[in-house]
Write an enzyme that holds these catalytic residues in place. Structure first.
Site, PDB file in Angstrom:
ATOM      1  N   ARG A  52       5.926   2.105 -11.090  1.00 53.95           N
ATOM      2  CA  ARG A  52       6.993   2.852 -11.215  1.00 53.95           C
ATOM      3  C   ARG A  52       7.447   3.127 -12.768  1.00 53.95           C
ATOM      4  O   ARG A  52       7.340   2.097 -13.443  1.00 53.95           O
ATOM      5  CB  ARG A  52       8.101   2.499 -10.358  1.00 53.95           C
ATOM      6  CG  ARG A  52       8.106   2.482  -9.057  1.00 53.95           C
ATOM      7  CD  ARG A  52       9.354   2.398  -7.977  1.00 53.95           C
ATOM      8  NE  ARG A  52       9.897   1.035  -8.442  1.00 53.95           N
ATOM      9  CZ  ARG A  52       9.527  -0.175  -7.913  1.00 53.95           C
ATOM     10  NH1 ARG A  52       8.516  -0.174  -7.142  1.00 53.95           N
ATOM     11  NH2 ARG A  52      10.282  -1.085  -8.389  1.00 53.95           N
ATOM     12  N   GLU A  89       3.345  -5.552 -12.011  1.00 53.13           N
ATOM     13  CA  GLU A  89       4.525  -5.005 -12.597  1.00 53.13           C
ATOM     14  C   GLU A  89       5.064  -6.612 -13.611  1.00 53.13           C
ATOM     15  O   GLU A  89       5.668  -6.095 -14.477  1.00 53.13           O
ATOM     16  CB  GLU A  89       5.384  -4.891 -11.443  1.00 53.13           C
ATOM     17  CG  GLU A  89       5.261  -3.908 -10.597  1.00 53.13           C
ATOM     18  CD  GLU A  89       6.097  -4.020  -9.346  1.00 53.13           C
ATOM     19  OE1 GLU A  89       5.924  -2.944  -8.517  1.00 53.13           O
ATOM     20  OE2 GLU A  89       6.721  -4.885  -8.976  1.00 53.13           O
ATOM     21  N   HIS A 103       0.776  -0.989  -0.132  1.00 50.37           N
ATOM     22  CA  HIS A 103       0.211  -0.029   0.006  1.00 50.37           C
ATOM     23  C   HIS A 103       0.841   1.205  -0.163  1.00 50.37           C
ATOM     24  O   HIS A 103       0.515   2.138  -0.797  1.00 50.37           O
ATOM     25  CB  HIS A 103      -0.899  -0.061   1.205  1.00 50.37           C
ATOM     26  CG  HIS A 103      -1.905  -1.093   1.230  1.00 50.37           C
ATOM     27  ND1 HIS A 103      -3.231  -0.859   0.514  1.00 50.37           N
ATOM     28  CD2 HIS A 103      -1.691  -2.390   1.690  1.00 50.37           C
ATOM     29  CE1 HIS A 103      -3.880  -2.075   0.940  1.00 50.37           C
ATOM     30  NE2 HIS A 103      -3.003  -3.121   1.225  1.00 50.37           N
TER      31      HIS A 103
END
Length: 371
Positions: free
Chosen positions: A179, A286, A21
């Site tokens: 990211r 990811e 989180h």
């Protein structure tokens, strides 16, 4: 408006909650900060809280007291199923949050916490212009202006009756908070899988792995003949309490095994891997972004729907709960190392997530702010 945004995140990490989180909120905060936003993190002082990780990225942490002991579940019908994660009553947490944020003029307050619902949000909404909730479960009401649920298969109508009519809804893996390193590595990672011979296995059970599922995976993996020539990379978070134990185990294995602690190059490690064995949490997106097939270990009930969706999409197989690994892992390994199977799974995984979700969410925050 975007250059002057002030955004606070109410989110926790701990040995019970894990790190996911905070890490996804940190990814969003980084994206907002690139456009000049000021970001604040309100977190409880629990073991594994990730305060240093947040500070190292230039964001301010407003740390709350540790509170009481966390519980894995709520035992009251009036509370959310994960209310025990808070270690406090929602009323006390709301009061503490308001005190921490006093004097800060917030454009957004983002709450990412399974223990909090519309009651908490209604009490704190006066401290911000708008409130955003990040959820994965669609199991409780929210009083918010924007709801984000990044899970595969989640539909807008899943939040009917759970959010106000005016609330913007962002649902599905197009909004996964990854990211930027993953979107940058995506094209090459997906392309290289088409021609190389599989031989690299990545084991990553999340940032904490409090019960050392990693050790169980390595023990079983070392006995499977079909992967006897493979290389294994194990990734552990710095908060994992079993680092020394896993390193010692890796050194004694038949398989060529290395351990990486607190990896700063996860996109690179995933791109080099041909198969991942991991928890069925946020890192699943990811892996999909990079076309990395997965064998999923279900670490909590709330991970089951996402794991099932990835299985239906043909991107992953499910190993089940940790106590099933000894039986399910050998069978799964024989299946995925059959000729062409890993490539098939990779090509199913890649379309699920393109890695650009964080920019879509950041843009949505700015657009709503400008309304």
């Amino acid at each position: 408006m975007a250059e002057s945004l002030a955004v606070a995140f109410r989110v926790d990490a701990s040995t019970l909650i894990g790190s996911g989180h905070v890490m996804r909120c940190l990814t969003l905060a980084d994206a907002l900060a690139e456009s000049g936003a000021r970001c604040f993190f309100v977190m409880r002082h629990k073991p594994g809280n990730l305060e240093s990780a947040v500070c190292s990225r230039g964001h301010q942490v407003l740390m709350l007291s540790s509170g009481g002991a966390e519980q894995s579940a709520s035992y009251s019908e009036d509370e959310p199923p994960h209310a025990g994660w808070l270690g406090e009553s929602w009323e006390a947490d709301a009061s503490d949050t308001l005190k921490a944020l006093k004097g800060i003029e917030l454009d957004w307050l983002v709450v990412d916490h399974y223990a909090l619902d519309h009651r908490w949000e209604s009490k704190v909404v006066g401290c911000c212009r708008r409130l955003m909730a990040i959820d994965d479960l669609a199991d409780r009401k929210h009083q918010c202006d924007l709801i984000l649920d990044q899970n595969l298969g989640r539909e807008l109508h899943d939040y009917d009756g759970l959010v106000p009519i005016h609330a913007e809804r962002l649902t599905g893996s197009d909004y996964a908070l990854l990211r930027p390193e993953f979107s940058r590595a995506r094209a090459l990672s997906v392309e290289e899988r088409k021609t190389r011979e599989p031989g690299n296995i990545l084991v990553s059970m999340g940032g904490v792995d409090a019960v050392n599922v990693t050790g169980d995976v390595l023990r079983v993996l070392d006995s499977i003949e079909v992967v006897a020539s493979c290389r294994v990379t194990v990734v552990l978070g710095a908060a994992c309490p079993h680092i020394d134990e896993v390193i010692e185990q890796a050194e004694s294995m038949r398989l060529d095994t290395r351990v990486v602690v607190n990896a700063s190059n996860m996109a690179e490690l995933m791109s080099q891997a041909d198969l991942a064995i991991g928890a069925a949490g946020g890192s699943a997106w990811e892996r999909c972004c990079l076309g990395l097939p997965s064998l999923l270990v279900v670490m909590a009930d709330n991970q089951r729907p996402g794991a099932e969706a990835l299985k239906r999409a043909g991107a992953s197989l499910i190993l089940g709960w940790p106590d099933a690994i000894e039986e399910t892992l050998p069978r799964a390994m024989h299946e995925v190392f059959a000729p062409g199977r890993l490539l098939e799974m990779s090509q199913n995984a890649a379309p699920i997530c393109d890695g650009l979700g964080v920019q879509r969410v950041a843009d949505a925050l700015r657009e709503v702010s400008d309304e």
